[in-house]
Design an enzyme around this catalytic site. Structure first.
Site, PDB file in Angstrom:
ATOM      1  N   LYS A  33       0.833  -1.214   0.000  1.00  0.00           N
ATOM      2  CA  LYS A  33       0.000   0.000   0.000  1.00  0.00           C
ATOM      3  C   LYS A  33       0.867   1.264   0.000  1.00  0.00           C
ATOM      4  O   LYS A  33       2.044   1.214   0.389  1.00  0.00           O
ATOM      5  CB  LYS A  33      -0.923   0.000   1.219  1.00  0.00           C
ATOM      6  CG  LYS A  33      -0.198   0.133   2.544  1.00  0.00           C
ATOM      7  CD  LYS A  33      -1.157  -0.062   3.728  1.00  0.00           C
ATOM      8  CE  LYS A  33      -0.390   0.049   5.028  1.00  0.00           C
ATOM      9  NZ  LYS A  33      -1.138  -0.502   6.166  1.00  0.00           N
ATOM     10  N   ARG A 116     -10.384   0.933  15.282  1.00  0.00           N
ATOM     11  CA  ARG A 116     -10.213   1.825  14.139  1.00  0.00           C
ATOM     12  C   ARG A 116     -11.203   1.415  13.054  1.00  0.00           C
ATOM     13  O   ARG A 116     -12.053   2.190  12.665  1.00  0.00           O
ATOM     14  CB  ARG A 116      -8.767   1.756  13.632  1.00  0.00           C
ATOM     15  CG  ARG A 116      -8.501   2.685  12.460  1.00  0.00           C
ATOM     16  CD  ARG A 116      -7.060   2.622  11.977  1.00  0.00           C
ATOM     17  NE  ARG A 116      -6.709   1.322  11.397  1.00  0.00           N
ATOM     18  CZ  ARG A 116      -5.535   1.065  10.812  1.00  0.00           C
ATOM     19  NH1 ARG A 116      -4.605   2.011  10.737  1.00  0.00           N
ATOM     20  NH2 ARG A 116      -5.283  -0.137  10.304  1.00  0.00           N
ATOM     21  N   TYR A 243      17.345  30.151   3.967  1.00  0.00           N
ATOM     22  CA  TYR A 243      16.220  30.963   4.445  1.00  0.00           C
ATOM     23  C   TYR A 243      16.398  31.321   5.911  1.00  0.00           C
ATOM     24  O   TYR A 243      16.769  30.468   6.727  1.00  0.00           O
ATOM     25  CB  TYR A 243      14.909  30.203   4.276  1.00  0.00           C
ATOM     26  CG  TYR A 243      14.440  30.125   2.843  1.00  0.00           C
ATOM     27  CD1 TYR A 243      14.125  31.290   2.131  1.00  0.00           C
ATOM     28  CD2 TYR A 243      14.305  28.905   2.198  1.00  0.00           C
ATOM     29  CE1 TYR A 243      13.692  31.222   0.820  1.00  0.00           C
ATOM     30  CE2 TYR A 243      13.868  28.826   0.886  1.00  0.00           C
ATOM     31  CZ  TYR A 243      13.561  30.000   0.203  1.00  0.00           C
ATOM     32  OH  TYR A 243      13.132  29.931  -1.090  1.00  0.00           O
ATOM     33  N   MET A 289      12.607  23.757  -0.109  1.00  0.00           N
ATOM     34  CA  MET A 289      11.666  22.843  -0.755  1.00  0.00           C
ATOM     35  C   MET A 289      12.399  21.779  -1.575  1.00  0.00           C
ATOM     36  O   MET A 289      12.024  20.614  -1.575  1.00  0.00           O
ATOM     37  CB  MET A 289      10.690  23.631  -1.640  1.00  0.00           C
ATOM     38  CG  MET A 289       9.496  22.807  -2.088  1.00  0.00           C
ATOM     39  SD  MET A 289       8.358  23.707  -3.138  1.00  0.00           S
ATOM     40  CE  MET A 289       7.633  24.880  -2.006  1.00  0.00           C
TER      41      MET A 289
HETATM   42  C1  LIG Z   1      -0.449  -1.591   6.854  1.00  0.00           C
HETATM   43  C2  LIG Z   1      -1.123  -2.822   7.282  1.00  0.00           C
HETATM   44  C3  LIG Z   1      -0.395  -3.995   7.528  1.00  0.00           C
HETATM   45  C4  LIG Z   1       1.109  -4.054   7.526  1.00  0.00           C
HETATM   46  O1  LIG Z   1       1.614  -3.600   8.747  1.00  0.00           O
HETATM   47  P1  LIG Z   1       3.187  -3.611   9.056  1.00  0.00           P
HETATM   48  O2  LIG Z   1       3.284  -3.178  10.447  1.00  0.00           O
HETATM   49  O3  LIG Z   1       3.812  -2.645   8.111  1.00  0.00           O
HETATM   50  O4  LIG Z   1       3.647  -4.996   8.810  1.00  0.00           O
HETATM   51  C5  LIG Z   1      -1.116  -5.155   7.795  1.00  0.00           C
HETATM   52  N1  LIG Z   1      -2.465  -5.135   7.849  1.00  0.00           N
HETATM   53  C6  LIG Z   1      -3.190  -4.029   7.638  1.00  0.00           C
HETATM   54  C7  LIG Z   1      -4.665  -4.086   7.730  1.00  0.00           C
HETATM   55  C8  LIG Z   1      -2.543  -2.827   7.364  1.00  0.00           C
HETATM   56  O5  LIG Z   1      -3.271  -1.700   7.202  1.00  0.00           O
END
Ligand SMILES: *Cc1c(COP(=O)(O)O)cnc(C)c1O
Length: 334
Positions: A33, A116, A243, A289
């Site tokens: 992700k 969550r 800056y 930047m």
């Molecule tokens: C991001 C995520 C993971 C991975 O977590 P890590 O700590 O990076 O291994 C696993 N499950 C879900 C639902 C996540 O959102």
């Protein structure tokens, strides 16, 4: 131009370590992700797939579509359901369970304590009714740990609830459903992994986020960040740099500008307590930047070699350091 170097061998090394811990390559789902935590979605997908990983996790349909040719199944954490035999969808509420496409592959998320996302354990009966009534194609049940990377019992508490839910599902006659709860830290700390897959993100990129007391689990950072020299100048003692002129040369010195800045995702930090590079050089003055200044004339310098150390500096976590690096930065695989 600044660039990110991806060490393919280190990624494979980490995946292998994790596959051994989980029992096999088939038990690892690589979490890709957010542009593979900033490492580059397609680059990492390709390496993982060549290594023999067949499951991945991404945030949305866009990411899933970009890497669909590499995996047997891609779990999408947060997007509307589409019909694709290689995609499965996380469903985190009763509301979504009612509106999802029943023919899509669905993985039900249970809130076992993180509070969550996910349905509460006491909504399970209701969820199963909906799944049966709508003939939802349930392929997975999952949960997520709130503090697997902390030295407390939260992990065991959530795992116990999840195990009870798993037993409950098995009694209600569901077949072909996979169960998964472990992220990187949970997998590394568990004694004997007993689930269908582990969803590993941060560990695959080379960072063990558990306190030392959990013991050694050797991983190698996959990413290093590099910047190139843009220009060089001589400063007289007392001249200021950048800056606000926060830096005042304490002596005559030669400084160069390098092509990375907060626009690339490097934290701007505090010029009074400057970030120290892996080679021990301190950033001079404020981060701009697109540029930083260093007392160096080298053509290229390493800005980040271990995101966990960098994170400590900026009072954040390795996840944020790597994920903040912009997609536009060139990734080079070595
Ligand atoms: C991001 C995520 C993971 C991975 O977590 P890590 O700590 O990076 O291994 C696993 N499950 C879900 C639902 C996540 O959102």
């Amino acid at each position: 131009m600044a660039y990110i170097q991806i060490d393919k061998n280190n990624y494979i090394y980490n995946l292998n370590q994790l596959a051994i811990k989980a029992g096999s390559k088939d038990k690892i789902a690589v979490v890709l992700k957010d542009n593979a935590y900033g490492h580059g979605l397609e680059i990492m997908a390709k390496i993982a797939s060549e290594f023999g990983i067949s499951n991945a996790v991404v945030i949305d349909n866009r990411e899933a579509n970009a890497i669909k040719r590499y995996f047997k199944n891609i779990l999408i954490l947060n997007d509307t359901t589409t019909l694709n035999s290689h995609f499965s969808y996380t469903i985190s509420s009763i509301e979504r369970l009612k509106s999802c496409n029943p023919k899509s592959k669905i993985e039900l998320k249970i809130d076992t304590g993180m509070h969550r996302n996910g349905i509460m354990p006491d909504e399970l009966g209701k969820a199963i009714d909906i799944i049966k009534r709508r003939k939802i194609n349930l392929v997975g049940v999952m949960t997520h740990y709130a503090r697997a990377d902390e030295l407390d019992s939260g992990y065991y508490y959530q795992k116990k609830i999840f195990d009870e839910i798993r037993a409950y599902f098995n009694h209600t006659g569901f077949k072909g459903v996979r169960f998964h709860s472990h992220n990187s830290s949970a997998l590394i700390r568990c004694n004997s992994f007993d689930e269908d897959i582990a969803r590993v993100g941060i560990a695959s990129y080379g960072y063990n986020c558990l306190p030392d007391i959990f013991g050694e689990f050797n991983l190698k950072p996959v990413m290093s960040v590099w910047a190139n020299r843009v220009s060089t100048r001589r400063l007289k003692k007392g001249q200021r740099v950048g800056y606000g002129g926060d830096f005042i040369a304490p002596r005559d010195m030669i400084v160069s500008t390098y092509d990375i800045g907060y626009g690339d995702g490097l934290p701007r930090g505090d010029s009074q307590n400057p970030y120290t590079l892996p080679n021990e050089l301190k950033i001079i003055g404020r981060v701009s930047m697109d540029f930083i200044t260093l007392e160096s004339t080298k053509e290229r310098v390493c800005i980040i070699s271990d995101a966990k150390l960098t994170a400590k500096y900026f009072n954040t976590i390795s996840y944020e350091i790597t994920t903040s690096l912009k997609e536009a930065i060139k990734r080079i695989v070595v």
